[in-house]
Motif scaffolding. Sequence first.
Motif, short mmCIF file in Angstrom:
data_model
loop_
_atom_site.label_atom_id
_atom_site.label_comp_id
_atom_site.label_asym_id
_atom_site.label_seq_id
_atom_site.Cartn_x
_atom_site.Cartn_y
_atom_site.Cartn_z
N LEU A 184 104.07 73.39 111.09
CA LEU A 184 104.28 72.09 111.05
C LEU A 184 103.04 71.17 111.53
O LEU A 184 102.23 71.88 112.11
CB LEU A 184 105.09 71.78 112.61
N VAL A 186 101.36 67.14 112.48
CA VAL A 186 101.80 66.05 113.10
C VAL A 186 100.69 64.93 112.99
O VAL A 186 99.36 65.14 112.88
CB VAL A 186 101.74 65.92 114.91
N VAL A 190 104.35 61.51 114.00
CA VAL A 190 105.55 62.15 112.94
C VAL A 190 105.35 63.69 112.77
O VAL A 190 104.17 63.94 112.31
CB VAL A 190 105.35 61.27 111.99
N VAL A 191 106.19 64.44 113.14
CA VAL A 191 106.27 65.75 112.80
C VAL A 191 106.72 66.15 111.35
O VAL A 191 107.73 65.49 111.01
CB VAL A 191 106.95 66.46 113.88
N THR A 192 105.78 66.93 110.69
CA THR A 192 106.44 67.25 109.33
C THR A 192 106.21 68.52 108.91
O THR A 192 105.43 69.36 109.60
CB THR A 192 105.31 66.45 108.16
N HIS A 193 106.88 68.94 107.76
CA HIS A 193 106.68 70.26 107.28
C HIS A 193 106.84 70.30 105.75
O HIS A 193 107.13 69.47 105.03
CB HIS A 193 108.10 71.07 107.66
N LYS A 197 111.00 68.19 105.42
CA LYS A 197 111.48 67.86 106.74
C LYS A 197 110.31 67.15 107.67
O LYS A 197 109.28 67.28 107.61
CB LYS A 197 111.97 69.12 107.27
N SER A 198 111.05 66.05 108.18
CA SER A 198 110.16 65.04 109.23
C SER A 198 111.00 64.58 110.40
O SER A 198 112.09 64.37 110.11
CB SER A 198 109.43 64.04 108.22
N ARG A 200 110.17 61.64 113.82
CA ARG A 200 109.40 60.99 114.89
C ARG A 200 109.62 61.99 116.28
O ARG A 200 110.61 62.37 116.75
CB ARG A 200 109.69 59.47 114.89
#
Length: 759
Positions: A184, A186, A190-193, A197-198, A200
């Motif tokens: 993951l 940030v 905002v956390v994203t992969h 997938k994401s 806040r």
Amino acid sequence: MKRRTLLLAGTAGAGALVIGWLAVPQRSRLGSGGLLPPGEGQVALNGWIKVVEDGGVVLAMPRSEMGQGVHTALAMLAAEELDVPLRSVRLEQAGADAIYGNVAMLAGGLPFHPLDSEKEDGFGRAKAARWVVGKLARELGINATGGSTSVADAWEVVRTAAATARASLLGAAALQWKLPVDELQVVDGVVTHPSGKSARYGELAKFAAATPPGEVKLKERAAWKLIGKPAPRVDVPAKVNGSAVFGLDVRVPGMKFAAVRLCPILGGSPGRVDGTAALRMPGAERLVMLPAYAGTAAGFAVIARTSWHAMRAAAAVNVDWQPHARGTVDSAEVDRALETAVREQDGFAFHGRGDVPGAERGAARVFEAWYHAPYLAHMALEPMNCTARVAAGRVEVWVPTQVPGMARDVAARVAGVPADQVTLHVTLLGGGFGRRLEVDYVAQAVRVAMDAGGAPVQLVWPREEDTTHDFYRPMQVARLRAALDENGVPSSLHVRSAGDAITPRWFARAMPMLAGPVDLPDKTTSEGLFDQPYGFANQRMEHVSTRSHVPVGFWRSVGHSHNAFFMESFVDELAAEAKVDPVEFRRRLLKDAPRYLAVLDAAARQAGWGTPLAPGRARGVALHESFGSVVAEVAEVSLEQGRPRVHRVVCAIDCGTVVNPGIVAQQMESAVVFALSAALSGRIDIKGGVVQQRNYPDAPLVTLARAPKVETVVVPSGRSPSGVGEPGVPPLAPAVANAVFALTGRRLRRLPLSLDGEA
């Protein structure tokens, strides 16, 4: 205050309690989310960090903003570790829990020589003492903004709190998405992969509150995006558009106003008081007598419809002021008494090495000089003020203070209620400089509010009361002596100073429960003398602690503010005796202090030391360490109508890791102007117990038209952050005085600096 003790097997008594207490690990400063009251859409992840539904972050702010930029610096620390934009961090006043105490400020009061501490390997004497004091400070939890320690104290705890919150948020995302957390990323909260997938932070906060953070790692220096780079101050927009709330800006429905008038004779009290005519004046409502709260003078306040009505009515009260039974104080007599103390008394030795008497006996000659520094007032632009309401067994206080916990405690004591029945709001401070480490004006405001029938009252000190009833920087006298060989090369340095100790007086006023019956040696009396970096083979630095009965307190840079003038002026004198350039002379004495030498060289290079100047101008240099930071200043000076005129000041500073270089430059500029005002015209004279200076015309500040150009050079460092708000003050006066010597051949050994011999 919660205490934890651990009795060791087979032991008993106080000694065992102490040993057991020392054996317990230091209290964590992270705290639980229960310490932060939840607002709408907010989730607390620990005692410092809340996350908001919209993705914003709330940081608990335990430090007071008085222009030094602490609200911005601490917000940057949180934003960095959370990977959110600085604009996303909102501030909320921290509560009263011990986790918000200033550990660094108490640890900074230990009287260890910085060079000796740096040479220690492992857990040496200085490090052990700092560990013990740090542990005690964590338990006491004294929340104070002072000692240039705000960033140093927050450096680990705020970053750790933010990094822990970030780890919980990432852990929550990993659990929800059933993905490895190390995949993951940030960006801007905002956390994203890589799968697409994401989420806040706000979407993950509730789950994160129940998710253990796992392994918490602080960012490596190379990964920093905010720390070390200029960033706009978070307090500027409100100050520009007028929405910022200082103490004097507080307005509460139904508010009344009060003005104080205190006994003009130090230590005196009101005798007969006749307020009949005053209370007949328009707007005047009530007269309230005030005892000598928290070290200030006794007097009274008048409650009125507006502050103007209150001030006029207070001035109209007829009072028969009575001096103290012990008599009155004169500053000229104090100065003579201090000189006598230096001549006749041995002081407490804060530092010594080698054989000073032997070096003096074997010297070709002994060179000696005497230096004097006056009492100084703080002269903050916003005078002392506090708004208080006492009703239904509760107290509410709005105050610009550097010590919210102490302000809360004194409010409770005066009102006779438990501390948890006091709600305290910290406003912005229109200058602090140490004066707002006191709580006298808070006590007075609460006492006045008790007579206001439940109405809130804003108590204001007129400027004249503020100047004549300060807790002044102590007057100090020092004798510096060096043993010289036939070439003027020094082999010893002996310093003996005399003056009042601040710390025991402050504890007795602000925290009487901690003030002991015996004064311990106070580092502030000798700081800047005992801890100078120069390599004199034989040294002895001692101080004679006195009691002048003049109220003394912490003033921006405290003992360093005058002791740097003594030391750096004397070092310049020694350079002249040796017929060596002042910068080169210092270099020779700094061969074992590379950090100091690097700062000195940086300032000299930037200032063009040794290059020609316009006719009628000269340069002076001074180098000084305070609050963990090393500052060298070069002042370019001329004489105008017989008075020094400073045109340019170059400041080089090593303050460890820099959080915001823009704020560092601002604070150096602020320090130069502040120190220059004091160096040229700052003084408090006392005659017959009465302070003679009353307002700014009596102690003029440097105006914009006469302010020098200030250039700041930040020396790169990998050390943890150290002080910035105060270290720029001490070198200014000696740099100017040394430039005056280069111009005129005259040594100025008394502050404020004057060529006419009247100062």
